[in-house]
Design a protein around this motif. Structure first.
Motif, PDB file in Angstrom:
ATOM      1  N   UNK A 149       0.880  -1.092  -0.018  1.00  0.00           N
ATOM      2  CA  UNK A 149       0.124   0.031   0.054  1.00  0.00           C
ATOM      3  C   UNK A 149       0.894   1.294  -0.021  1.00  0.00           C
ATOM      4  N   UNK A 150       1.753   1.206   0.791  1.00  0.00           N
ATOM      5  CA  UNK A 150       2.762   2.398   0.913  1.00  0.00           C
ATOM      6  C   UNK A 150       3.698   2.629  -0.234  1.00  0.00           C
ATOM      7  N   UNK A 151       3.884   1.435  -1.128  1.00  0.00           N
ATOM      8  CA  UNK A 151       4.426   1.606  -2.191  1.00  0.00           C
ATOM      9  C   UNK A 151       3.650   2.408  -3.520  1.00  0.00           C
ATOM     10  N   UNK A 152       2.521   2.319  -3.259  1.00  0.00           N
ATOM     11  CA  UNK A 152       1.689   2.821  -4.367  1.00  0.00           C
ATOM     12  C   UNK A 152       1.588   4.594  -4.224  1.00  0.00           C
ATOM     13  N   UNK A 153       2.093   5.163  -3.157  1.00  0.00           N
ATOM     14  CA  UNK A 153       2.196   6.362  -2.783  1.00  0.00           C
ATOM     15  C   UNK A 153       2.946   7.068  -4.019  1.00  0.00           C
ATOM     16  N   UNK A 154       2.613   8.354  -4.373  1.00  0.00           N
ATOM     17  CA  UNK A 154       3.491   9.220  -5.312  1.00  0.00           C
ATOM     18  C   UNK A 154       4.651   9.333  -4.625  1.00  0.00           C
ATOM     19  N   UNK A 155       4.627   9.984  -3.316  1.00  0.00           N
ATOM     20  CA  UNK A 155       5.775  10.549  -2.499  1.00  0.00           C
ATOM     21  C   UNK A 155       6.298   9.335  -1.609  1.00  0.00           C
ATOM     22  N   UNK A 156       7.154   8.691  -2.110  1.00  0.00           N
ATOM     23  CA  UNK A 156       7.366   7.403  -1.105  1.00  0.00           C
ATOM     24  C   UNK A 156       8.011   7.896   0.130  1.00  0.00           C
ATOM     25  N   UNK A 157       7.848   7.418   1.313  1.00  0.00           N
ATOM     26  CA  UNK A 157       8.715   7.483   2.496  1.00  0.00           C
ATOM     27  C   UNK A 157      10.235   6.939   2.183  1.00  0.00           C
ATOM     28  N   UNK A 158      11.116   7.517   2.906  1.00  0.00           N
ATOM     29  CA  UNK A 158      12.321   7.010   2.960  1.00  0.00           C
ATOM     30  C   UNK A 158      12.674   6.041   4.028  1.00  0.00           C
ATOM     31  N   UNK A 159      11.769   5.944   4.922  1.00  0.00           N
ATOM     32  CA  UNK A 159      11.902   4.901   6.027  1.00  0.00           C
ATOM     33  C   UNK A 159      10.532   4.569   6.644  1.00  0.00           C
ATOM     34  N   UNK A 160      10.540   3.171   6.855  1.00  0.00           N
ATOM     35  CA  UNK A 160       9.138   2.762   7.713  1.00  0.00           C
ATOM     36  C   UNK A 160       9.356   2.048   9.164  1.00  0.00           C
ATOM     37  N   UNK A 161       8.650   2.499   9.972  1.00  0.00           N
ATOM     38  CA  UNK A 161       8.653   2.015  11.270  1.00  0.00           C
ATOM     39  C   UNK A 161       7.578   0.955  11.259  1.00  0.00           C
ATOM     40  N   UNK A 162       7.973  -0.232  11.589  1.00  0.00           N
ATOM     41  CA  UNK A 162       7.118  -1.445  11.695  1.00  0.00           C
ATOM     42  C   UNK A 162       6.700  -1.662  13.225  1.00  0.00           C
ATOM     43  N   UNK A 163       5.455  -1.766  13.513  1.00  0.00           N
ATOM     44  CA  UNK A 163       5.127  -1.822  14.883  1.00  0.00           C
ATOM     45  C   UNK A 163       5.372  -3.307  15.632  1.00  0.00           C
ATOM     46  N   UNK A 164       5.887  -4.251  14.628  1.00  0.00           N
ATOM     47  CA  UNK A 164       6.394  -5.512  14.997  1.00  0.00           C
ATOM     48  C   UNK A 164       7.425  -5.916  14.187  1.00  0.00           C
ATOM     49  N   UNK A 165       8.330  -6.975  14.598  1.00  0.00           N
ATOM     50  CA  UNK A 165       9.089  -7.489  13.603  1.00  0.00           C
ATOM     51  C   UNK A 165       8.634  -8.420  12.600  1.00  0.00           C
ATOM     52  N   UNK A 166       7.503  -8.988  13.109  1.00  0.00           N
ATOM     53  CA  UNK A 166       6.778 -10.164  12.039  1.00  0.00           C
ATOM     54  C   UNK A 166       6.483  -9.077  10.889  1.00  0.00           C
ATOM     55  N   UNK A 167       5.877  -8.149  10.923  1.00  0.00           N
ATOM     56  CA  UNK A 167       5.394  -7.284   9.977  1.00  0.00           C
ATOM     57  C   UNK A 167       6.449  -6.707   9.349  1.00  0.00           C
ATOM     58  N   UNK A 168       7.642  -6.353   9.723  1.00  0.00           N
ATOM     59  CA  UNK A 168       8.647  -5.862   9.104  1.00  0.00           C
ATOM     60  C   UNK A 168       9.102  -7.114   8.224  1.00  0.00           C
ATOM     61  N   UNK A 169       9.103  -8.350   8.470  1.00  0.00           N
ATOM     62  CA  UNK A 169       9.575  -9.408   7.495  1.00  0.00           C
ATOM     63  C   UNK A 169       8.622  -9.064   6.393  1.00  0.00           C
TER      64      UNK A 169
END
Lengths: 333, 333
Positions: A230-250
């Motif tokens: 979902x994030x990758x569909x944005x026009x203006x991409x973030x340069x960093x993402x904070x994932x609320x847990x490690x599983x989601x980071x994977x």
DNA sequence: TCACACAATGCACACGTTAACAATGATTTA
DNA sequence: TAAATCATTGTTAACGTGTGCATTGTGTGA
């Protein structure tokens, strides 16, 4: 059916009272008869009937370990760490009964007779009804992992908000300003706290909060994967993402890998929990270490003290989270 | 201290027997008095004393779930899957007591009075003493996960040898002939079985077995990492590695990543278990799916039938393993 | 030698629940 | 109308263990 102290009494030619005293190492007994009785008991393979003993002593030798749920929203590492931690303390002094609160339709089974003490590993405010029930029943209790307003309660948790703050501050210190968050399971207190830490860190550094950078997840792998897509569909991409847990980071890493976006060159990633797993990934995940096993052990220790009548202060204890720097965050500019 | 049926009896002006009948929905009672009593019980927040009930009914409502160990050599996903599977079946009918066999110094607590039934999730032959103790005590039992020679026993497991065979055959079919293995925890039956499957597949295809290609591990991440490092020091590198479980495969991936050896281009990798985690890695791990949750559920179901006196055949059941093709194996030549 | 103290053991009851059997009163049957 | 049946409730004992109190026996001191 089984061997009882009366059977032993018959063989030893004493009363069952004497047998009881012998097996419990009472001082009111002749050492010789005690040894004789113990030998017989051993030969007969005697094991005490705990139901009977519980009935008269008003003690069940059971400790309940309750999770909000043991299926949805509880990660395997979290679950395993908790059981390991608690079990390590109670060993064979008590039996550990593991349950999900959501498995119960009513709480009738929860009773002082059936549980000497209860550990609530709580993740959601939905557990409050359960917690109050337990307190009302006057069962020694510790509540772990989530802040509960009730005063006069042992409540041990990690400082998630502060942990999330540290994570995001770390990103900011590395030059990031476009920082997204993938949230945890809706309704969980930790979800809220981590989000608050994220927002505070941004605000304290004069970075405005963008709605598009806040996406929902539910703590499992797949939700992290979807959220990153979902994030990758944005026009203006973030340069960093904070994932609320490690599983989601994977999960998020998977989505990035599919698009050929390399970590941390094109996108920095930071997690939360410090699953041992994620230190073996390539790149190894930078994350916030949450002392789950320590919380569990400390909770179990205090519970046992409570059960044994030792005076232990009813207070809230925060255990520190800790930034673990690995390879998934890059300094920019 | 707590409310008992006698308290209710006093208030309702009946005998405690009548109260007992009312609460147990006995047909021997007037529906009106039943409802009256139930109302009172509910108002007083009555909960039955299970110790007393257990004593007279000779039923503890406890089911024991015993692992060889819950720390060393038991992966988090395995542990979580098992508890989930068993808990899903027993719900609130029984209490689930979770223990490591290695936590006991003696097995005195193991008794028909204290456990209505026992599930042994066995990984090592060291558990045999425990298993025989349980059988000797005539407790309804199912033994899962490892083949136990005892006839007249419910024994459910996955066919690990055949699974390993499939894994290695898959590698061979993809043109690999230099295939290494990272072994599991020493002393675990599964370690041996998976190794046997590996060796048979090689022999059936006329590939000679090289000692250098057999390295030890212990099922955890770190051991996989180390084992792969060891393999990478060989003159004649293998083109594929069979890892005896997924955790070790992740460790192995780490070691390869550090050396810049890409998977599957330079080295193919195959795991065992099918942790949900590993499907989210890049590359996603090709592995052998082992139906742990299914084994647990089926075991729990059969145990409950056993407890309830339903005739269930004492047999050994093999549940099928399954090759899950993902991205970590490449066809060569 | 007798009274007393003390060590060791037994007797009887309690814990909360269930169940076999007995008792009561109402209703049906011959 | 008397007998028999039935529905409902009560009485009592039992499950295995622990404990307060009584009992027995042995040794001690005056």
């Amino acid at each position: 059916m089984s061997v009882t102290i009366k059977d032993i009494a018959n063989i030893a030619n004493v009363s069952h009272t004497t047998v009881s005293r012998a097996l419990n190492d009472s001082p009111l007994i002749n050492p010789e008869t005690r040894d004789k009785i113990k030998t017989i008991a051993h030969e007969l393979n005697y094991t005490p009937n705990y139901s009977a003993r519980s009935l008269v002593l008003e003690k069940s030798y059971n400790i309940g370990l309750f999770f909000s749920t043991i299926t949805k929203g509880t990660s395997s590492h979290f679950f395993h760490d908790v059981v390991k931690g608690v079990n390590h303390i109670i060993k064979d002094k008590y039996s550990l009964i593991v349950k999900g609160i959501d498995d119960y339709q009513n709480y009738n089974l929860i009773n002082k007779n059936n549980f000497d003490g209860i550990i609530v590993m709580t993740q959601s405010t939905k557990d409050n009804a359960f917690i109050y029930r337990v307190l009302e029943k006057n069962i020694p209790t510790v509540v772990l992992n989530r802040e509960v307003e009730e005063p006069n309660l042992i409540n041990i948790l990690s400082d998630d908000k502060r942990g999330a703050y540290k994570a995001v501050r770390h990103l900011i210190e590395n030059g990031h300003r476009k920082i997204a968050i993938i949230e945890g399971q809706e309704g969980f207190k930790s979800t809220l706290e981590r989000k608050e830490g994220y927002m505070e860190a941004l605000m304290d550094n004069g970075i405005s909060i963008s709605k598009a950078y806040i996406v929902k997840g539910n703590y499992d792998l797949e939700s992290g994967y979807r959220a990153m897509q979902q994030l990758l569909q944005l026009e203006d991409l973030p340069t960093a993402v904070f994932c609320s847990n490690d599983d989601m980071a994977v999960g998020a890493m998977k989505a990035l890998g599919e698009k050929g976006i390399s970590i941390p060159d094109k996108m920095s990633l930071i997690g939360f929990d410090d699953n041992i797993f994620t230190s073996y990934l390539t790149p190894a995940l930078t994350t916030i270490k949450r002392p789950i096993e320590k919380i569990s052990k400390e909770g179990a220790e205090k519970l046992i003290q409570l059960i044994e009548g030792i005076d232990v202060p009813k207070e809230r204890i925060y255990l520190k989270t800790e930034l673990v720097q690995r390879e998934s965050v890059r300094a920019i500019k």
